[in-house]
Enzyme design. Structure first.
Site, PDB file in Angstrom:
ATOM      1  N   ARG A  14       0.976  -1.177   0.071  1.00 20.36           N
ATOM      2  CA  ARG A  14       0.102   0.104   0.019  1.00 20.36           C
ATOM      3  C   ARG A  14       0.866   1.253   0.046  1.00 20.36           C
ATOM      4  O   ARG A  14       0.768   2.053  -1.164  1.00 20.36           O
ATOM      5  CB  ARG A  14      -0.843  -0.102   1.115  1.00 20.36           C
ATOM      6  N   HIS A 206       5.689   4.228  12.490  1.00 17.05           N
ATOM      7  CA  HIS A 206       5.689   4.258  11.210  1.00 17.05           C
ATOM      8  C   HIS A 206       6.515   5.224  10.320  1.00 17.05           C
ATOM      9  O   HIS A 206       6.306   6.657  10.430  1.00 17.05           O
ATOM     10  CB  HIS A 206       4.048   4.489  10.767  1.00 17.05           C
ATOM     11  N   HIS A 208       8.990   7.099   7.759  1.00 17.82           N
ATOM     12  CA  HIS A 208       9.488   7.132   6.430  1.00 17.82           C
ATOM     13  C   HIS A 208      11.078   7.543   6.690  1.00 17.82           C
ATOM     14  O   HIS A 208      11.460   8.352   7.559  1.00 17.82           O
ATOM     15  CB  HIS A 208       8.762   8.309   5.796  1.00 17.82           C
ATOM     16  N   CYS A 239       4.665   9.313   0.290  1.00 20.07           N
ATOM     17  CA  CYS A 239       3.213   9.655   0.139  1.00 20.07           C
ATOM     18  C   CYS A 239       2.977  10.702  -0.840  1.00 20.07           C
ATOM     19  O   CYS A 239       3.793  11.634  -1.321  1.00 20.07           O
ATOM     20  CB  CYS A 239       2.752  10.423   1.469  1.00 20.07           C
ATOM     21  N   ASN A 248       8.972   4.021   3.439  1.00 22.90           N
ATOM     22  CA  ASN A 248       9.342   3.691   4.952  1.00 22.90           C
ATOM     23  C   ASN A 248      10.659   2.884   5.163  1.00 22.90           C
ATOM     24  O   ASN A 248      11.131   2.472   4.065  1.00 22.90           O
ATOM     25  CB  ASN A 248       8.082   2.600   5.280  1.00 22.90           C
TER      26      ASN A 248
HETATM   27  P1  HMG Z   1     -13.140  14.512  -1.965  1.00 26.91           P
HETATM   28  O1  HMG Z   1     -12.890  14.774  -3.597  1.00 26.91           O
HETATM   29  O2  HMG Z   1     -13.011  15.438  -0.969  1.00 26.91           O
HETATM   30  O3  HMG Z   1     -14.183  13.434  -2.066  1.00 26.91           O
HETATM   31  O4  HMG Z   1     -12.031  13.287  -1.698  1.00 26.91           O
HETATM   32  P2  HMG Z   1     -15.778  13.651  -2.066  1.00 26.91           P
HETATM   33  O5  HMG Z   1     -16.750  12.905  -0.941  1.00 26.91           O
HETATM   34  O6  HMG Z   1     -16.148  15.221  -2.254  1.00 26.91           O
HETATM   35  O7  HMG Z   1     -16.185  12.790  -3.445  1.00 26.91           O
HETATM   36  C1  HMG Z   1     -15.751  13.168  -4.649  1.00 26.91           C
HETATM   37  C2  HMG Z   1     -15.824  11.918  -5.587  1.00 26.91           C
HETATM   38  O8  HMG Z   1     -14.864  10.864  -5.142  1.00 26.91           O
HETATM   39  C3  HMG Z   1     -17.505  11.249  -5.895  1.00 26.91           C
HETATM   40  O9  HMG Z   1     -17.344  10.727  -7.030  1.00 26.91           O
HETATM   41  C4  HMG Z   1     -17.246  10.198  -4.518  1.00 26.91           C
HETATM   42  O10 HMG Z   1     -17.902   9.118  -4.992  1.00 26.91           O
HETATM   43  C5  HMG Z   1     -15.673   9.736  -4.853  1.00 26.91           C
HETATM   44  P3  HMG Z   1     -18.235  11.523  -8.170  1.00 26.91           P
HETATM   45  O11 HMG Z   1     -19.486  11.764  -7.492  1.00 26.91           O
HETATM   46  O12 HMG Z   1     -17.565  12.702  -8.086  1.00 26.91           O
HETATM   47  O13 HMG Z   1     -18.055  10.547  -9.328  1.00 26.91           O
HETATM   48  N1  HMG Z   1     -15.168   8.796  -3.479  1.00 26.91           N
HETATM   49  C6  HMG Z   1     -14.539   7.791  -3.818  1.00 26.91           C
HETATM   50  N2  HMG Z   1     -14.367   6.833  -4.734  1.00 26.91           N
HETATM   51  C7  HMG Z   1     -13.861   5.884  -4.301  1.00 26.91           C
HETATM   52  N3  HMG Z   1     -13.343   5.577  -2.995  1.00 26.91           N
HETATM   53  C8  HMG Z   1     -13.505   6.489  -1.976  1.00 26.91           C
HETATM   54  C9  HMG Z   1     -14.206   7.574  -2.401  1.00 26.91           C
HETATM   55  N4  HMG Z   1     -14.590   8.469  -1.555  1.00 26.91           N
HETATM   56  C10 HMG Z   1     -15.226   9.600  -2.341  1.00 26.91           C
HETATM   57  N5  HMG Z   1     -13.269   6.186  -0.830  1.00 26.91           N
HETATM   58  C11 HMG Z   1     -10.976  11.619  -0.305  1.00 26.91           C
HETATM   59  C12 HMG Z   1     -11.815  12.849  -0.273  1.00 26.91           C
HETATM   60  C13 HMG Z   1     -10.721  11.222   0.936  1.00 26.91           C
HETATM   61  C14 HMG Z   1     -11.929  10.568  -1.132  1.00 26.91           C
HETATM   62  C15 HMG Z   1      -9.636  11.772  -1.063  1.00 26.91           C
HETATM   63  O14 HMG Z   1      -9.288  12.979  -0.470  1.00 26.91           O
HETATM   64  C16 HMG Z   1      -8.573  10.643  -1.014  1.00 26.91           C
HETATM   65  O15 HMG Z   1      -9.133   9.586  -1.389  1.00 26.91           O
HETATM   66  N6  HMG Z   1      -7.651  10.816  -0.373  1.00 26.91           N
HETATM   67  C17 HMG Z   1      -6.521   9.577  -0.133  1.00 26.91           C
HETATM   68  C18 HMG Z   1      -5.195  10.454  -0.271  1.00 26.91           C
HETATM   69  C19 HMG Z   1      -4.213   9.084   0.046  1.00 26.91           C
HETATM   70  O16 HMG Z   1      -4.636   7.889  -0.275  1.00 26.91           O
HETATM   71  N7  HMG Z   1      -3.144   9.592   0.755  1.00 26.91           N
HETATM   72  C20 HMG Z   1      -2.225   8.479   0.761  1.00 26.91           C
HETATM   73  C21 HMG Z   1      -2.567   7.587   1.858  1.00 26.91           C
HETATM   74  S1  HMG Z   1      -2.057   8.555   3.498  1.00 26.91           S
HETATM   75  C22 HMG Z   1      -0.301   8.066   3.871  1.00 26.91           C
HETATM   76  O17 HMG Z   1       0.348   7.419   3.084  1.00 26.91           O
HETATM   77  C23 HMG Z   1      -0.088   8.322   5.225  1.00 26.91           C
HETATM   78  C24 HMG Z   1       0.222   7.095   5.869  1.00 26.91           C
HETATM   79  O18 HMG Z   1       1.137   6.150   5.318  1.00 26.91           O
HETATM   80  C25 HMG Z   1       0.959   7.438   7.351  1.00 26.91           C
HETATM   81  C26 HMG Z   1       2.033   8.144   7.347  1.00 26.91           C
HETATM   82  O19 HMG Z   1       3.103   7.987   6.689  1.00 26.91           O
HETATM   83  O20 HMG Z   1       2.055   9.316   7.868  1.00 26.91           O
HETATM   84  C27 HMG Z   1      -1.191   6.345   6.399  1.00 26.91           C
HETATM   85 MG    MG Z   2       3.018   6.173   5.381  1.00 24.41          MG
END
Ligand code: HMG
Ligand code: MG
Length: 299
Positions: A14, A206, A208, A239, A248
């Site tokens: 992931r 966690h 990086h 990220c 990481n």
């Molecule tokens: P948004 O654009 O504000 O969402 O995104 P929304 O609720 O306004 O919806 C917009 C559209 O997205 C809609 O579709 C929803 O259905 C769709 P439309 O009607 O326009 O066709 N939608 C989705 N589709 C599929 N799956 C979903 C989903 N939700 C809404 N779950 C949202 C908000 C949270 C969805 C977006 O910002 C997002 O997906 N962000 C994820 C970013 C991400 O993955 N970042 C990396 C992971 S975090 C990380 O790496 C840190 C970590 O490792 C720890 C560390 O290292 O610190 C964990």
């Molecule tokens: Mg991370």
């Protein structure tokens, strides 16, 4: 958990792959997950059910979660940002999820397009549905030692968000140094502060490795009593919403260190190193694990 045992949470499929720009086939992801399980990893974060517009690489989460060969005793989890993500994860048969927010407002906005308070509100619905379906929930707090947008993050901010997630029902809180800026003294302060409200055995680190502090920071966390560590095979990743952040700490390097220190992991280092070389070849990347490179040379 016995004092000499360390739990590794492998986040490579992931966190490791989410930042790759060339789309990787679902079969490659599935093969990686199977190889990691075969090497003895018992906690594998396999995919994320986020918006494919935000992170295109994770668009095939459902195929990946349906595709691996489930090994007894292994937990295959997925990251979920909102209720829609959880509903999709349930469709795919996921039994453990992780929710994620941040200690810094600026990062939270960039990463999941909402404030920290709004993210916690979203999690209330997630926790209710997850509990109804008996799905375990892990909680991530990003930017615990610094934020790429706002710089300093206070210990109080970290412990507020972490303890709220814990009180909501997350069984484990993973403290993310998203951009790898922390040093060992800061890690010690962080753990001392977080353990005031969360038992040590329910905290994970966690880290990086952007600034090369990962191993020493893990060592500092171990010395504070932490026994759960997130790692990524071959140090893959970063990220997409934290520019310049690298992956990481490499799983191979952490396992080598832990075994040298006398900790048990139940992981076969040779198989792990082989999995690291295999995925590096698939991605045509230089292997980011020093242990992996050293063991390969000795062969
Ligand atoms: P948004 O654009 O504000 O969402 O995104 P929304 O609720 O306004 O919806 C917009 C559209 O997205 C809609 O579709 C929803 O259905 C769709 P439309 O009607 O326009 O066709 N939608 C989705 N589709 C599929 N799956 C979903 C989903 N939700 C809404 N779950 C949202 C908000 C949270 C969805 C977006 O910002 C997002 O997906 N962000 C994820 C970013 C991400 O993955 N970042 C990396 C992971 S975090 C990380 O790496 C840190 C970590 O490792 C720890 C560390 O290292 O610190 C964990
Ligand atoms: Mg991370």
């Amino acid at each position: 958990m016995s004092k000499q045992k360390v739990k590794i949470v492998e986040v490579g499929p992931r966190d490791g792959l989410q930042n790759e720009t060339a789309i990787i086939s679902s079969q490659t992801k599935i093969d990686l997950i199977n190889r990691l399980a075969d090497a003895g990893l018992a906690h594998i974060e396999a995919a994320s059910f986020v918006s494919p517009r935000w992170v295109p690489q994770m668009a095939d989460a459902e195929q990946v979660m349906r595709g691996y060969t489930a090994k007894a005793g292994v937990s295959y989890s997925a990251l979920v940002p909102n209720l829609k993500g959880l509903e999709n994860a349930i469709e795919a048969g996921v039994q453990e999820i992780a929710v994620f927010t941040a200690a810094s407002e600026a990062f939270c906005q960039k990463n999941i397009n909402c404030s920290v308070a709004q993210s916690l509100k979203r999690f209330t619905d997630i926790m209710a549905l997850a509990s109804d379906r008996q799905i375990k929930v892990r909680g991530y707090v990003s930017t615990v030692l610094g934020c790429p947008y706002q710089g300093e993050v206070s210990l109080a901010q970290v412990s507020d968000v972490s303890s709220t997630l814990y009180e909501m029902g997350c069984y484990e809180i993973s403290l993310g140094d998203t951009i790898g800026v922390g040093t060992a003294d800061k890690v010690e302060q962080l753990i001392r502060n977080c353990q005031k409200t969360i038992p040590l055995e329910d905290l994970a680190v966690h880290f990086h490795d952007s600034y090369g502090q990962g191993l020493v920071n893990i060592y500092a966390a171990l010395s504070q009593g932490i026994r759960t560590v997130d790692t990524s095979i071959s140090g893959l990743g970063g990220c997409p919403y934290a520019n310049g952040a690298t992956g990481n700490v490499a799983t191979e390097d952490v396992v080598y260190m832990l075994h040298g220190l006398g900790y048990e992991t139940d992981i076969d280092l040779n198989k792990l190193v082989a999995a690291g070389h295999w995925i590096s070849d698939q991605l045509q990347r230089i292997n980011g694990s020093k242990t992996g490179l050293a063991m390969n040379k000795r062969r």
